[in-house]
Write an enzyme that holds these catalytic residues in place. Structure first.
Site, PDB file in Angstrom:
ATOM      1  N   SER A  55     -48.066 -24.610  44.441  1.00 17.66           N
ATOM      2  CA  SER A  55     -47.900 -25.184  45.664  1.00 17.66           C
ATOM      3  C   SER A  55     -46.380 -24.311  45.977  1.00 17.66           C
ATOM      4  O   SER A  55     -45.970 -23.795  47.324  1.00 17.66           O
ATOM      5  CB  SER A  55     -47.513 -26.583  46.394  1.00 17.66           C
ATOM      6  OG  SER A  55     -49.032 -26.945  45.868  1.00 17.66           O
ATOM      7  N   GLU A 113       0.776  -1.093  -0.200  1.00 16.81           N
ATOM      8  CA  GLU A 113      -0.157  -0.065  -0.016  1.00 16.81           C
ATOM      9  C   GLU A 113       0.757   1.373   0.057  1.00 16.81           C
ATOM     10  O   GLU A 113       0.342   2.665  -0.632  1.00 16.81           O
ATOM     11  CB  GLU A 113      -0.766   0.225   1.276  1.00 16.81           C
ATOM     12  CG  GLU A 113      -1.714  -1.136   1.563  1.00 16.81           C
ATOM     13  CD  GLU A 113      -3.143  -0.828   0.319  1.00 16.81           C
ATOM     14  OE1 GLU A 113      -3.423  -0.003  -0.527  1.00 16.81           O
ATOM     15  OE2 GLU A 113      -3.967  -2.194  -0.569  1.00 16.81           O
TER      16      GLU A 113
END
Length: 884
Positions: A489, A86
Site C-alpha cells: 500500500s 637512530e
C-alpha cells in the site's frame, strides 16, 4: 725516511684509487638512482577517511594506516628518542655518518657478519622511499648516494618530517602518528615517555619489536632507547627508572571511530572507488564528509535495531546458542539440543565446577559478537531472575522484566505458553545473548527478520540516515539501497496522485465494495480484498486512502487507465521496468527499494519536485583543501520560480501541462537566500496535487472525526500522530500479500523517511503474534487498546511503523511546527461528510475539504441524502494512548 715516502705515496695512491673507485661506482649505478627531487612534492599514501557531516569519523579505508603529522606537532621527547637511538649526529652530517660507517666496517671485519647497518635517518628514509631492506653491498652503496642527494635537495626539517611520517612501524602502521593510534589508541601528544620510547624503538625491526607481536623484545628495546636518551642527557635517571619499569600497555587499536555507521560508510566508499579507482581512493588521503549527521544516523540505527528486537520478542525465544556445561540429555527431550561451535572440547568439563571464569571468558570470545548482543553464560538463577557472566568477564543479574517476554518460539505463527519462572526459559550452563534496553539488561537473540531504513532531505535529496539491516558485520547486503521488495500500500499515494491529476478530488465518492472479475484467458476470477476484509460502501477518497482501502485503489486505477497510471508513476522516479502492466500495480505488486520509495515520497513532501538522493556533501584532499562539493538539484517549495520558468519557456502561466514539460526539459538556475546558485529540480507534479495527496496522508496518521457523534475513524498509521503529538506529519502504511513485506513511509516538511521489515527469504511470512499475558500484566489497564499492537497478523503498522516513529521522535525533537503551506488555487469548502456535495449545514454531518480551484462540487446535498452517523449503533471505543 726511505719508508715514509713510499707509505705516503701508497696512502696517496690508495686515496686516489678509492676516490676513483667511488666515482666509478657512482657513474656505474647512476642510471639506477632515482631522482630525489620528487621528495619535494611527495604524496604520502594516506588512507581515506569518511566522516559524518558534523565531522565525526565513521570509517577508514586503506591497507596502510597513516596519520600525517607536522614536525611542530611531534613531542620533543619522541624526536629526542629517535635521534638518540637512530642518528645522534643527524644535524652534523650530510646524509652519511663516517663514524657510523667505520664502526659498521670494523664490526664486519671482526665478526664477519653484517650486524650494524650504519644507516642515518636520511639513509633509512632513502631506503624506505626507493630501495628494499635486503642486506647487500650494492643496496648500501645506492642508499649512501641517494642520502647524499637528499641532503642537497631537502632541509633537515623536511627530512625529519618525512621520516616521522614515512617509516614502517608494524601492524600496517606507517609513521609515528599512526603507530601511536595502532598500539595505544591515542594521539602522539597524549603518550607517556615509556610509550614514546616503545614506538621510537620500532624502526630497527618493526615486525619483531612491536609490543603486540613481541612484548618481551619490545620491553628490552624500550630500555635500550631510554638508555640512549639518558646517555644523551635527554632524560634524568629518575625519568629513566620510572619509564623503564612501566608495564606494557599496548594493544591493537583500529581507527578512532566515533560513529559506527558501516552501511553509510560502505556506500560512500564504493562511490569513491567508482570515481577514483580502488588504489587511489584508498591511498589518496581523501577526507569524505557524508550528508548525514551523527545524531540522526545513530537515531535511525537504534530505531531499526529496537524495532527488529520488538518483532523478534513478540514471536518467542528460540533458545540458547548451546551449552558450556550441564547440557541436557538429548534423549530426555524431543527438541534438538543446540551445539556450541567452539574449539574447546566441552565434554571434558561437563559441570560448572570444572570451569574458571577466565576459561569461560575465553570460550565466549569464540562466540560471534554482534553488537548490541553480548555473549554470556548463565551461571545461576533464582525463581524470576538469572545471573550471567558475559564475554567481558562482568557478572550481571537479569530481572524478570528482562526475561518474561521469552515464551517459546514454535513457528512464525505460533508461540508457546508464557514462562512462569526463569527455569522455564533457560538453565545454568546455557550460552546466550543478552542486550541492554533503556538501561535494563535482558535476554536476547539474533533476529532472523531483516529491516531497512532511509531518511533524506526532501528539498535537496541529501541522505540524512541509512540503515541496511540489523548488522553490517552479520550481512553486508544493504537492503535500503539494494533490495527491491513489493511495496504494498505504499504505492497508493501515487495512485491517488494520478487520480487527482485526472480530475478526482478528495471528496470524490468511490464504491468500497468487493470486486469479482472473471478472467476468461486464465479461467480464474480476480478478487482483490481489503485488509481486513471490511467494506464501507460509498466512501470519500480522503478516507479511503487513510483507511488504505484496496478495492478503492483498484477502482481509481480503472478510472484513470492502466497505461496512463503506469506512465504517471515514472514521474516519481520509479523505473518503468519495475512497474507491472496489470491492475495489481494499484495494490503495490511492483518492487522498489526503500531509497526509491523515499525519493518518490519526497515529491509529495516538497511540493512536486523530483530530487536526486546523494550521500556525500564534500571531499577534501589530505591537506584539507576542498576538492569537491555537492551541488544537488533543489526543490522549489520555498522559493518563487514558477514565473521564472514560465517566462524562460514563454509559456502561459495557466498552461500547467506545457509548463511541467518545459521544466522537465531544462535546468533552471536560481540564487537562494545564501547567494549560492542551486540547480533546480524538475517539477513532476503540481504543487496543488502534492498538497492534496499530502493532506490525505496526514489523515492516515491520525484519528479522525468525533466519537460522540459517531463520525470517528482511525487512519492505518494513527499511532504516529498519537505518539509524536504533531499535526505537521503525514504517512502511509504498506503490507503485501501474506505479510511478506511491511512498510511505513512518511514525512515532515524537512524530512522524509521510509522503513521496511521482512525476511530476506521472500517466501517467508512475518506471521502473527499470539497473546502474551506477561506483557499484558505489566499494563493491564491499557490492554484493551494496545492489544492490536501486541497480537495478531503482522502488518505495516505493527512491524514497520514503530521504527519510523522512534526515529522521528529524535529527528523532529528540535524542529518547530511547520505545516505545509497551502498553494495558490487551492480552496477550502464545507461539504457533506457522506456524499461529498456542498452543504448549507454546519453540524457533525459536515466537514471542510480542500479542492483544486475549478474542481470543487457545484451541487448541494438534499435533505433526504444527509446521513446522520449519530443515529447508528456502535461499539465502545478503546481510548488511544501512547504504547511506546
Amino acid at each position: 725516511m726511505k719508508y715514509i715516502k713510499p707509505l705516503i705515496l701508497l696512502a696517496f695512491l690508495s686515496v686516489l684509487l678509492g676516490c676513483a673507485a667511488v666515482v666509478g661506482i657512482y657513474f656505474y649505478i647512476k642510471p639506477d638512482l632515482p631522482s630525489v627531487t620528487v621528495l619535494k612534492d611527495v604524496r604520502l599514501q594516506t588512507p581515506m577517511q569518511i566522516y559524518t557531516k558534523d565531522g565525526k569519523l565513521i570509517s577508514q579505508y586503506g591497507v596502510k594506516r597513516r596519520i600525517p603529522v607536522k614536525l611542530e606537532e611531534v613531542p620533543e621527547q619522541l624526536i629526542n628518542a629517535i635521534l638518540a637511538t637512530e642518528d645522534s649526529r643527524f644535524y652534523e652530517h650530510h646524509g652519511i655518518d663516517p663514524i657510523g660507517i667505520a664502526r659498521a666496517a670494523l664490526s664486519l671485519v671482526v665478526t664477519g657478519e653484517k650486524k650494524q647497518g650504519a644507516s642515518t635517518l636520511t639513509m633509512q628514509l632513502a631506503r624506505g622511499f626507493f630501495l628494499s631492506r635486503e642486506k647487500t653491498y650494492i643496496r648500501k652503496i645506492k642508499e649512501i648516494f641517494i642520502a647524499w642527494h637528499m641532503e642537497q635537495v631537502l632541509s633537515k626539517k623536511e627530512i625529519l618530517e618525512l621520516y616521522l611520517n614515512k617509516i614502517e612501524l608494524g601492524h600496517r602502521s606507517f609513521g609515528f602518528g599512526a603507530a601511536a593510534q595502532v598500539y595505544f589508541g591515542k594521539p602522539l601528544s597524549e603518550l607517556t615517555l615509556a610509550q614514546l620510547a616503545t614506538i621510537a624503538g620500532l624502526p630497527k625491526a618493526p615486525s619483531l619489536l612491536n609490543p603486540i607481536s613481541g612484548p618481551e623484545q619490545s620491553v628490552e628495546r624500550r630500555r635500550v632507547v631510554l638508555l640512549r636518551m639518558l646517555d644523551e642527557n635527554y632524560i634524568t635517571k629518575a625519568e629513566f627508572d620510572e619509564a623503564a619499569n612501566q608495564p606494557v600497555t599496548a594493544r591493537k587499536h583500529g581507527a578512532e571511530i566515533e560513529v559506527d555507521a558501516p552501511y553509510l560508510a560502505d556506500i560512500i566508499y564504493n562511490e569513491m572507488v567508482e570515481i577514483y579507482g580502488k588504489e587511489e581512493a584508498e591511498t589518496g588521503g581523501y577526507q569524505v564528509f557524508a550528508t548525514a549527521t551523527a545524531d540522526v544516523q545513530l537515531a535511525a540505527q537504534k530505531a531499526v535495531v529496537r524495532n527488529l528486537h520488538d518483532y523478534d520478542e513478540r514471536h518467542g525465544y528460540k533458545g540458547p546458542l548451546g551449552y558450556l556445561f550441564n547440557a541436557p540429555d538429548p534423549t530426555s527431550t524431543d527438541d534438538k539440543i543446540p551445539q556450541l561451535s567452539v574449539s574447546v572440547d566441552l565434554s571434558e568439563k561437563p559441570s560448572q565446577q570444572d570451569w574458571t571464569e577466565d576459561e569461560i571468558v575465553e570460550v565466549l570470545r569464540e562466540v560471534p559478537y554482534i553488537k548490541p548482543l553480548v555473549p554470556s553464560v548463565v551461571m545461576g538463577m533464582e525463581e524470576k531472575s538469572i545471573t550471567v557472566l558475559d564475554v567481558n568477564g562482568v557478572s550481571r543479574t537479569i530481572a524478570w522484566t528482562g526475561l518474561d517476554w521469552a515464551r517459546r518460539y514454535i513457528t512464525d505463527f505460533r508461540q508457546g505458553d508464557e514462562p512462569e519462572t526463569a527455569s522455564d526459559i533457560t538453565q545454568p550452563g546455557a550460552v546466550i545473548y543478552i542486550r541492554q534496553q533503556e538501561g535494563e539488561w535482558r535476554i536476547a537473540q539474533l533476529p532472523e527478520v531483516s529491516g531497512a531504513f532511509i531518511a533524506l532531505n526532501p528539498q535537496n535529496g541529501a541522505v540524512e540516515a541509512v540503515v541496511g539491516g540489523y548488522s553490517f558485520y552479520q550481512s553486508q547486503f544493504n537492503r535500503a539501497t539494494q533490495a527491491k521488495r513489493q511495496v504494498g500500500s505504499n504505492i497508493k499515494p501515487f495512485i491517488y496522485s494520478a487520480a487527482i491529476d485526472s480530475g478526482y478530488t478528495l471528496a470524490s465518492i468511490i464504491n468500497d465494495a468487493p470486486i469479482n472479475q472473471w478472467n476468461a484467458a486464465t479461467g480464474v476470477a480476480w478478487r482483490p480484498q481489503n485488509s481486513p476484509a471490511e467494506y464501507d460502501g460509498p466512501i470519500r477518497m480522503r478516507k479511503a486512502l487513510g483507511k488504505s482501502k484496496n478495492v478503492v485503489s483498484v477502482r481509481l486505477l480503472r478510472g484513470v487507465g492502466l497505461r496512463k497510471t503506469a506512465d504517471y508513476l515514472t514521474r516519481f522516479g520509479f523505473d518503468p521496468d519495475d512497474i507491472p502492466l496489470d491492475e495489481t500495480v494499484s495494490l503495490g505488486s511492483s518492487s522498489h527499494s526503500p531509497l526509491e520509495v523515499a525519493r518518490a515520497m519526497a515529491v509529495i513532501a516538497n511540493g512536486g519536485y523530483l530530487i536526486n538522493p546523494h550521500f556525500i556533501s564534500r571531499v577534501l584532499d589530505e591537506t584539507g583543501n576542498e576538492l569537491w562539493k555537492a551541488n544537488p538539484v533543489w526543490a522549489c517549495a520555498r522559493c518563487s520560480r514558477d514565473a521564472e520558468v514560465a517566462k524562460a519557456a514563454d509559456i502561459a502561466d495557466d498552461d500547467i501541462e506545457a509548463k511541467l514539460e518545459a521544466q522537465l526539459n531544462q535546468d533552471v538556475l536560481l540564487a537562494n537566500s545564501d547567494n549560492e546558485e542551486k540547480m533546480m529540480a524538475p517539477q513532476v507534479i503540481t504543487p496543488q496535487n502534492a498538497f492534496l495527496v499530502g493532506e490525505m496522508m496526514r489523515t492516515a496518521v491520525r484519528t479522525n472525526g468525533n466519537w460522540n457523534k459517531k463520525t470517528y475513524w482511525m487512519g492505518t498509521g494513527w499511532r504516529a500522530r498519537n505518539i509524536l503529538q504533531r499535526t505537521d506529519i503525514a504517512g502511509k502504511t504498506g503490507t503485501t500479500n501474506d505479510s511478506r513485506d511491511t512498510w511505513f513511509s512518511g514525512f515532515h516538511r524537512d524530512l522524509v523517511a521510509t522503513t521496511w521489515v521482512g525476511f530476506d527469504n521472500m517466501g517467508r511470512q512475518l506471521g502473527r503474534a499470539t497473546r502474551n499475558q506477561n506483557l499484558i500484566n505489566r499494563n493491564p489497564e491499557k490492554f484493551n487498546w494496545i492489544g492490536n499492537a501486541l497480537i495478531g497478523t503482522e502488518d505495516g503498522a505493527k512491524a514497520a511503523e514503530p521504527a519510523w516513529i522512534r526515529f522521528m521522535q529524535h529527528a523532529l525533537a528540535d524542529k518547530p511546527y511547520s505545516p505545509m503551506p497551502v498553494p495558490e488555487k487551492i480552496v477550502r469548502i464545507r461539504i457533506d461528510r457522506t456524499t461529498g456535495k456542498l452543504t448549507r449545514r454546519s453540524d457533525h454531518t459536515t466537514l471542510f475539504e480542500y479542492f483544486l480551484q475549478g474542481t470543487e462540487p457545484t451541487s448541494y446535498v438534499r435533505d433526504d441524502e444527509v446521513v446522520d452517523p449519530a443515529e447508528k449503533d456502535t461499539t465502545t471505543r478503546p481510548e488511544p494512548e501512547e504504547i511506546f
